[in-house]
Structures are given as C-alpha cells and as structure tokens.
Design a protein around this motif. Structure first.
Motif, short mmCIF file in Angstrom:
data_model
loop_
_atom_site.label_atom_id
_atom_site.label_comp_id
_atom_site.label_asym_id
_atom_site.label_seq_id
_atom_site.Cartn_x
_atom_site.Cartn_y
_atom_site.Cartn_z
N VAL A 191 23.37 1.68 30.40
CA VAL A 191 24.83 1.69 30.33
C VAL A 191 25.29 2.08 28.93
N GLU A 192 24.67 1.49 27.92
CA GLU A 192 25.07 1.81 26.54
C GLU A 192 24.67 3.23 26.17
N ALA A 193 23.59 3.74 26.75
CA ALA A 193 23.24 5.14 26.52
C ALA A 193 24.34 6.06 27.04
N GLU A 194 24.94 5.70 28.17
CA GLU A 194 26.03 6.48 28.74
C GLU A 194 27.27 6.43 27.85
N ARG A 195 27.44 5.35 27.11
CA ARG A 195 28.60 5.19 26.24
C ARG A 195 28.37 5.74 24.84
N ALA A 196 27.15 6.14 24.54
CA ALA A 196 26.79 6.51 23.18
C ALA A 196 27.66 7.63 22.64
N ALA A 197 28.00 7.50 21.37
CA ALA A 197 28.90 8.47 20.73
C ALA A 197 28.18 9.73 20.28
N ASP A 198 26.86 9.67 20.13
CA ASP A 198 26.12 10.85 19.69
C ASP A 198 24.72 10.84 20.30
N SER A 199 24.03 11.94 20.18
CA SER A 199 22.73 12.10 20.84
C SER A 199 21.68 11.15 20.28
N SER A 200 21.75 10.84 19.01
CA SER A 200 20.76 9.93 18.42
C SER A 200 20.90 8.53 18.98
N GLN A 201 22.14 8.05 19.03
CA GLN A 201 22.39 6.72 19.58
C GLN A 201 21.99 6.67 21.06
#
Length: 349
Positions: free
Chosen positions: A229-239
C-alpha cells in the motif's frame, strides 16, 4: 500532522485497499496447504451446530470480528455506521479503525457513542497505534478513545514495517513494551494487541501477554500488505522500491496462529490476515484461534450498506457451519480437534 493531511492519507489507503491488485501481498496465508479430513458420517444436525463464542464478556453468535479498516477518512462515518448496524444484527464483534485523528483534531469521523447506540449488545473495540505510546499518548488518550465509542476494550495496533516504509512514519519504537505494561495496569478495560498484516511471533506474543495484554490478534501475512500500500503511495521511485521490496514480508497467518497457540496455550487469540471464507475461518480455529477477523474482504460491502455486510458475513458463517458439519464437529471446541489430512504422496501408497 494536520487533519487534512491525515484524512488525505487515510483516503488514499482506503482507495488502494479497495483494489486488491494494488495492495496484494506476496505471501500466502497458509490455509490452502491445510485440508480437513472429510467426515462422511457426521451424526449431527447441521442447524444444531453451536458456533457461539465470546469476547470481553459478551456472547458472539459466531466467532467473528469485523477488523479495523476505516481510519480517519471522511467517508468512514457512513462505513462505521454500516458496520455497527451489521455487527449488531449478526451478533459479531466490531473493531474501529485508528482513532488518532479524532483524538488529536476532534474530527470524529463517525467514531462517537452513536456506534454504541447502533450496536448495544456486541463487543466494540477502540483503537490507536503502538507508536503513539512513545510519542505522548498515555492513560488519558486511551481512556478517551474507549469513552468515545463506549468500547469494551482497546486495541493497540503494531505496524512497524508500515511506519518504516511510509514517508514521515514513526520510526522510534523504543519503550513500547514498557508503555503497554503501564497502560495495561491502569486502563479499566482489556488491551488487545494486533499487527496489521506482518504477523506476531510466539516470542513477541508471550512478552505482550506478560506485560498485561489480554488478547492477541496475530494479523499475519496473507491479506493486505501495508508495505505494498505504501509503495503505491510513494512519492518517488526510490521510496517505492524500498516499500515494494517488503510486499512479501511477514509471518503467514496460519503459521503465526499455530506457533502463538503453542507458546501461549491459555491466551485468547484472534486470527486475521488472509481469511477469505468460512473454510479459512474453520482452519484458523483448528490451528488455535478463538475468533477470526476480516477487514479488506468486507470493505466493498461496507461501502454499500449494512444489508450488504450482513449478507457477506452470513455466507462466511454458513461456510463455517458446514465445515463443522463435514468434520463431525458439534461445536467450536470439537473443531479444534478435527483431523487434518497428511500431505499425500501417491508414490508411497
């Protein structure tokens, strides 16, 4: 965090969980590997099978809990009402989502005593995160959370993985166990401790029970992955890459139940995380769970209305009852002793 940012985050969580492709874990809950031995001669009347259970001194008509799911999203007001009405009609327990936004901003999002009015006879569980216990929360906040909905118990949810991969997450968890022990000794209602989808190990469960927790919800891997879920919300590719790597992290629910039950034979255990139907529920009980919880699986129905939630759980309850019937189990106690088939190797026959 402001009310607006917190609500926006919870709305994003809700949208992602509603699409299982976006919140998909890479871990199997473990129930598919188990097969009950079919009993062709049950010597039972299906309608007489007793699947009643109990939680916090209240009787449940089925061993089921609507698990925490709604958090602080604005639409949670109607969701919570739908769930409360349905839980009361079904005679099953209800746990609300995190009350943090209500405690910190006054925006109750439907988490009020109206829930108790809608559900006067069932166990109602309040909820906030373990990380808050070392960020200023104590007895006052815990009591306010309980009083807000006239709860029978308080859930403290553990989500270290989610916090670690979430932008701005709570990364300092030093002192949580001591805080649990202090709170358990002073709060007049039981403490329920639960993970959010990565599982509770036997050793951690034992430490939490020794600190005063009353109920363990193993909330294992196999359902929603909050790292995904947090990967889907990530602001950039690294996060996103950091979070996505942990979509397969966690203790499978079936394994967590069995191991915690062996280590904590007298504990009251809730099994959640990948419970997809009443047969999974039966397997969880066979492994040692007293209750089973479901959240994401009922979320679509919760958005429609109480009747849809009732219909959803009626299916699960009937599946559980038939699983009891077809294992010759007259009640839940008998189900814990139902034979499981060994792994079959055709070359040894």
């Amino acid at each position: 965090m402001s009310r607006e940012l917190f609500s926006e985050r919870k709305n994003e969580h809700l949208d992602i969980v509603l699409d299982p492709r976006r919140a998909c874990t890479k871990v199997e809950a473990g129930f598919a590997a188990l097969t009950f031995e079919h009993c062709a001669l049950p010597e039972l009347r299906l309608d007489d099978i007793d699947i009643r259970s109990s939680l916090c001194g209240r009787t449940l008509m089925a061993p089921m809990l609507i698990s925490s799911m709604t958090g602080g999203a604005a639409r949670a007001t109607q969701i919570n009402r739908n769930l409360a009405e349905a839980a009361e009609a079904l005679g099953i327990a209800l746990a609300v989502g995190s009350q943090r936004i209500a405690l910190e901003t006054g925006a109750d999002q439907g988490l009020t005593r109206q829930l108790r009015q809608l559900a006067p006879s069932i166990p109602l569980l309040a909820n906030f995160g373990a990380a808050q216990l070392v960020a200023g929360y104590g007895l006052d906040e815990a009591q306010r959370a309980v009083d807000m909905i006239e709860a029978d118990a308080l859930i403290i949810h553990f989500n270290p993985l989610q916090e670690a991969v979430q932008k701005g997450g709570d990364r300092d968890w030093r002192g949580v166990l001591d805080a649990i022990e202090v709170l358990a000794s002073r709060l007049p209602v039981p403490l329920v401790v639960k993970e959010v989808g990565a599982g509770i190990s036997a050793s951690v469960a034992r430490r939490l029970l020794d600190a005063g927790a009353s109920v363990i919800d193993v909330a294992g891997a196999g359902g929603t992955s909050w790292a995904a879920v947090e990967a889907e919300r990530a602001a950039d590719s690294s996060q996103r890459a950091v979070a996505q790597a942990f979509a397969g992290w966690g203790i499978p629910t079936a394994q967590a139940i069995a191991e915690v039950r062996r280590a904590c034979p007298d504990a009251q255990l809730i099994a959640s995380g990948g419970i997809r139907d009443g047969i999974d529920a039966a397997k969880a009980i066979r492994l040692g769970a007293d209750l089973v919880g479901q959240a994401a699986g009922v979320l679509d129905a919760a958005l429609i209305g109480p009747d849809a939630v009732i219909e959803h759980f009626q299916v699960l309850i009937q599946q559980l009852r038939i699983a009891c019937f077809c294992t010759g189990s007259a009640d839940l106690s008998a189900l814990t002793r139902a034979p499981l088939l060994p792994a079959f190797d055709p070359f040894t026959v």
